[in-house]
Design an enzyme around this catalytic site. Structure first.
Site, PDB file in Angstrom:
ATOM      1  N   ASN A   1       0.803  -1.226   0.000  1.00  0.00           N
ATOM      2  CA  ASN A   1       0.000   0.000   0.000  1.00  0.00           C
ATOM      3  C   ASN A   1       0.833   1.272   0.000  1.00  0.00           C
ATOM      4  O   ASN A   1       0.338   2.332  -0.334  1.00  0.00           O
ATOM      5  CB  ASN A   1      -0.978   0.002   1.180  1.00  0.00           C
ATOM      6  CG  ASN A   1      -0.328  -0.348   2.479  1.00  0.00           C
ATOM      7  OD1 ASN A   1       0.263  -1.416   2.630  1.00  0.00           O
ATOM      8  ND2 ASN A   1      -0.402   0.537   3.438  1.00  0.00           N
TER       9      ASN A   1
ATOM     10  N   CYS B   1      -2.220   5.434   8.416  1.00  0.00           N
ATOM     11  CA  CYS B   1      -2.115   5.047   9.822  1.00  0.00           C
ATOM     12  C   CYS B   1      -0.819   5.565  10.419  1.00  0.00           C
ATOM     13  O   CYS B   1      -0.753   5.828  11.615  1.00  0.00           O
ATOM     14  CB  CYS B   1      -2.143   3.531   9.968  1.00  0.00           C
ATOM     15  SG  CYS B   1      -3.130   2.721   8.746  1.00  0.00           S
TER      16      CYS B   1
END
Ligand SMILES: *Cc1c(COP(=O)(O)O)cnc(C)c1O
Length: 394
Positions: free
Chosen positions: A150, A323
């Site tokens: 990602n 995150c």
């Protein structure tokens, strides 16, 4: 505003929004109810399951709906671990650059007595299949390797890894959240036993995803309650979300090849332009990466400052994963490919969609050039590099 953060989330497609609102308004029954409202909702649910299964080469009974990529990862890994423990197998193989939904689940299993081997991902961000094979032991119960990363977008040799796992009789799970609908994925030809996907990464809604589980592998519940999802995932199904997910997946798969060709053209234009910035480096393999992923490190730059200034220029991008931004730790992915802390801090991820034009790409390149020059102008780290007090790394 130019949106270049599609790896964090994507905008829902018109078609997905339409089907979702339609189901919310007109088809609000509980699929477990026996009367007409319920049965109609059940039809929507099962049609979505059939469509999704077909698009990834699975059969409908192998698709379990979840709340997204994180839940799918958790359930797949915990289930395989519990199956392993029944046979006295407590060794799991994964990689150093997995999503936290995988890494944190593995941390928890370690506290429960499992042993975890994290394979190196090498400088180019690609796992070497023979290293998976060498790491497999008699007590290995699971190999979990992500399909596409990602952050740096590198695409893993999933088919080869799956083939090895099949031969060695070890369950192979892949977090395919970034791959599904972006690059071809077929659970049969790719030798995948379990696979996680999430709708909001392919223009579907947030909070809905699926887990593919090959027939014959017993899934354990994370959520106990009713008998939904064949008793493996309790809770009234998110019918509107699931219908919209199926729509988005179908639409994206239909134009995948065309989109990928376009994105690769824009991606490579960005890579070429950003490479002109001195002491910059592309992260991850230049070719074996997602069509829409660009990830760079710039020496003497603070990633957060870069993002804020790009935001003020109307560009939405990211530095590492959603995150990790907000925390001061550099990205575990960039550290895993061997970037040192200082360099890893100066990273920029652009994950582009087909709405980005060549002019947008040029505007991004020029903006990043301007902003990096500006920031380096008062960076003590950069001054040390320039005066020879510190050595350039990239
Ligand atoms: C976004 C993402 C997840 C988490 O998916 P959610 O649906 O947001 O829970 C997991 N793995 C990867 C690779 C991701 O990109």
């Amino acid at each position: 505003m130019i949106y270049a953060d599609n790896a964090a989330t994507t905008k829902m497609s018109e078609a997905a929004v339409n089907i979702m609102t339609e189901v919310i308004r007109d088809n609000w029954g509980n699929p477990s109810s026996l009367y007409m409202h319920g049965q109609r909702a059940k039809e929507v649910l099962e049609k979505a399951r059939e469509d999704i299964a077909e698009l990834i080469g699975a059969s409908p009974r192998e698709i379990f709906f979840t709340s997204g990529g994180s839940e799918s990862d958790n359930q797949a890994i915990v289930s395989a671990a519990l199956l392993g423990r029944e046979k006295g197998k407590k060794h799991i193989i994964s990689t150093a650059f997995e999503h936290h939904a995988v890494l944190h689940t593995l941390e928890k299993l370690k506290k429960d007595g499992f042993e975890v081997t994290l394979l190196p991902v090498h400088e180019n961000g690609i796992i070497i299949p023979s290293e998976v094979e060498s790491a497999i032991r008699d007590d290995t119960c699971l190999v979990t390797v992500m399909h596409a990363n990602n952050e740096i977008g590198t695409v893993q040799p999933v088919r080869e890894i799956g083939e090895i796992c099949r031969r060695k009789n070890v369950i192979f799970h892949t977090d395919a959240v970034q791959a599904v609908a972006h690059i071809p994925v077929n659970v049969v030809s790719d030798n995948i036993d379990m696979m996680s996907a999430s709708a909001h990464k392919f223009h579907g809604p947030k909070g809905v995803g699926f887990l593919y589980v090959k027939k014959g592998i017993r899934l354990s519940n994370l959520i106990e309650g009713g008998a939904q999802e064949r008793g493996k995932r309790a809770g009234t199904e998110n019918v509107p979300g699931i219908a919209a997910m199926a729509r988005a997946l179908k639409d994206e798969c239909a134009v995948m090849e065309k989109n990928a060709a376009y994105l690769i053209k824009i991606r490579d234009r960005l890579i070429k332009g950003l490479s002109e910035i001195e002491h910059s480096a592309l992260n991850g393999d230049p070719v074996r990466r997602l069509p829409g992923n660009v990830n760079f490190c710039f020496e003497g730059i603070e990633g957060e400052a870069l993002l804020l200034l790009l935001d003020s220029k109307g560009i939405a991008a990211s530095s590492g994963s959603a995150c990790t931004s907000g925390s001061l730790d550099p990205s575990h992915v960039l550290l895993a490919i061997g970037r040192v802390h200082d360099v890893a801090h100066g990273s920029l991820r652009l994950s582009i969609g087909t709405d980005i034009t060549e002019e947008d790409a040029d505007y991004i390149i020029n903006s990043v050039k301007e902003v990096t020059a500006y920031l380096r102008g008062f960076s003590p780290v950069w001054r040390d590099l320039m005066t020879g007090k510190a050595e350039h790394i990239i």
